[in-house]
Design a protein around this motif. Structure first.
Motif, short mmCIF file in Angstrom:
data_model
loop_
_atom_site.label_atom_id
_atom_site.label_comp_id
_atom_site.label_asym_id
_atom_site.label_seq_id
_atom_site.Cartn_x
_atom_site.Cartn_y
_atom_site.Cartn_z
N THR A 1 0.82 -1.22 0.00
CA THR A 1 0.00 0.00 0.00
C THR A 1 0.85 1.27 0.00
N LYS A 2 2.17 1.12 0.04
CA LYS A 2 3.10 2.25 0.11
C LYS A 2 2.83 3.10 1.35
N ALA A 3 2.53 2.42 2.46
CA ALA A 3 2.25 3.08 3.73
C ALA A 3 3.43 2.88 4.68
N GLN A 4 3.40 3.59 5.79
CA GLN A 4 4.41 3.44 6.83
C GLN A 4 3.85 2.54 7.92
N LEU A 5 4.63 1.56 8.34
CA LEU A 5 4.25 0.71 9.45
C LEU A 5 4.62 1.45 10.72
N VAL A 6 3.62 1.91 11.46
CA VAL A 6 3.85 2.70 12.67
C VAL A 6 4.23 1.78 13.82
N GLN A 7 3.43 0.73 14.02
CA GLN A 7 3.74 -0.21 15.09
C GLN A 7 2.93 -1.48 14.93
N VAL A 8 3.46 -2.54 15.51
CA VAL A 8 2.74 -3.81 15.64
C VAL A 8 2.77 -4.12 17.13
N ILE A 9 1.59 -4.17 17.72
CA ILE A 9 1.52 -4.48 19.14
C ILE A 9 0.53 -5.63 19.31
N GLY A 10 1.03 -6.74 19.77
CA GLY A 10 0.18 -7.94 19.86
C GLY A 10 -0.22 -8.37 18.47
N LYS A 11 -1.51 -8.42 18.23
CA LYS A 11 -2.02 -8.79 16.91
C LYS A 11 -2.65 -7.60 16.19
N THR A 12 -2.25 -6.39 16.60
CA THR A 12 -2.77 -5.17 15.99
C THR A 12 -1.66 -4.43 15.26
N ILE A 13 -1.97 -4.04 14.03
CA ILE A 13 -1.03 -3.35 13.15
C ILE A 13 -1.54 -1.92 12.95
N VAL A 14 -0.65 -0.94 13.06
CA VAL A 14 -1.01 0.47 12.83
C VAL A 14 -0.26 0.93 11.59
N LEU A 15 -1.01 1.47 10.62
CA LEU A 15 -0.44 1.94 9.36
C LEU A 15 -0.77 3.42 9.15
N TYR A 16 0.17 4.12 8.50
CA TYR A 16 -0.02 5.54 8.20
C TYR A 16 0.42 5.82 6.77
N ARG A 17 -0.41 6.57 6.06
CA ARG A 17 -0.02 7.09 4.75
C ARG A 17 -0.74 8.42 4.56
N PRO A 18 0.01 9.50 4.33
CA PRO A 18 -0.66 10.79 4.15
C PRO A 18 -1.56 10.78 2.91
N SER A 19 -2.69 11.44 3.03
CA SER A 19 -3.64 11.54 1.93
C SER A 19 -3.06 12.40 0.82
N LYS A 20 -3.28 12.01 -0.42
CA LYS A 20 -2.79 12.80 -1.56
C LYS A 20 -3.67 14.03 -1.78
N ASN A 21 -4.98 13.88 -1.54
CA ASN A 21 -5.92 14.95 -1.84
C ASN A 21 -6.23 15.86 -0.66
N ASP A 22 -6.33 15.30 0.54
CA ASP A 22 -6.78 16.07 1.69
C ASP A 22 -6.04 15.64 2.96
N PRO A 23 -4.75 16.00 3.12
CA PRO A 23 -4.01 15.59 4.31
C PRO A 23 -4.58 16.24 5.57
N LYS A 24 -4.83 15.41 6.59
CA LYS A 24 -5.42 15.90 7.84
C LYS A 24 -4.43 15.89 8.99
N ILE A 25 -3.57 14.89 9.03
CA ILE A 25 -2.64 14.74 10.15
C ILE A 25 -1.38 15.55 9.89
N GLN A 26 -1.06 16.44 10.80
CA GLN A 26 0.16 17.24 10.71
C GLN A 26 1.22 16.59 11.62
N LEU A 27 2.24 16.02 11.02
CA LEU A 27 3.29 15.37 11.80
C LEU A 27 4.25 16.40 12.39
N PRO A 28 4.70 16.18 13.63
CA PRO A 28 5.72 17.08 14.18
C PRO A 28 7.05 16.88 13.44
N SER A 29 7.86 17.92 13.37
CA SER A 29 9.13 17.79 12.64
C SER A 29 10.27 17.37 13.54
#
Length: 97
Positions: free
Chosen positions: A69-97
């Protein structure tokens, strides 16, 4: 590639969301990848859970989904996977620098 500060921020944002996809015995397929891509475009940050009856290893599944999916794997904790990919059209999450 995410920096440590960005990863911590995304983990804190993901803490309150529920998994929207489940990986079972069938593993991952192209239809699921397409749906995950669409969800990432809309939400940017999602959780995927690997069910107990699955033979898949969550860390390996997370890496495979992130690659397809060309996403970033944020974390795997137990059996839960967290993925992040900024939206191309409407980015909502502002990452700290």
């Amino acid at each position: 590639m995410l920096k440590g500060k960005q990863t911590r921020y995304l983990r804190s944002q993901a803490h309150h969301i529920s998994p929207i996809f489940q990986i079972g015995k069938g593993g991952i397929n192209e239809n699921m990848i397409r749906q995950i891509k669409e969800a990432l475009e809309v939400r940017e940050l999602i959780k995927v859970s690997v069910l107990q009856n699955s033979d898949e290893i969550p860390a390996e599944v997370g890496l495979a989904i992130a690659k397809k999916t060309k996403a970033q794997l944020v974390q795997v904790i137990g059996k839960t996977i967290v993925l992040y990919r900024p939206s191309k059209n409407d980015p909502k999450i502002q990452l700290p620098s």
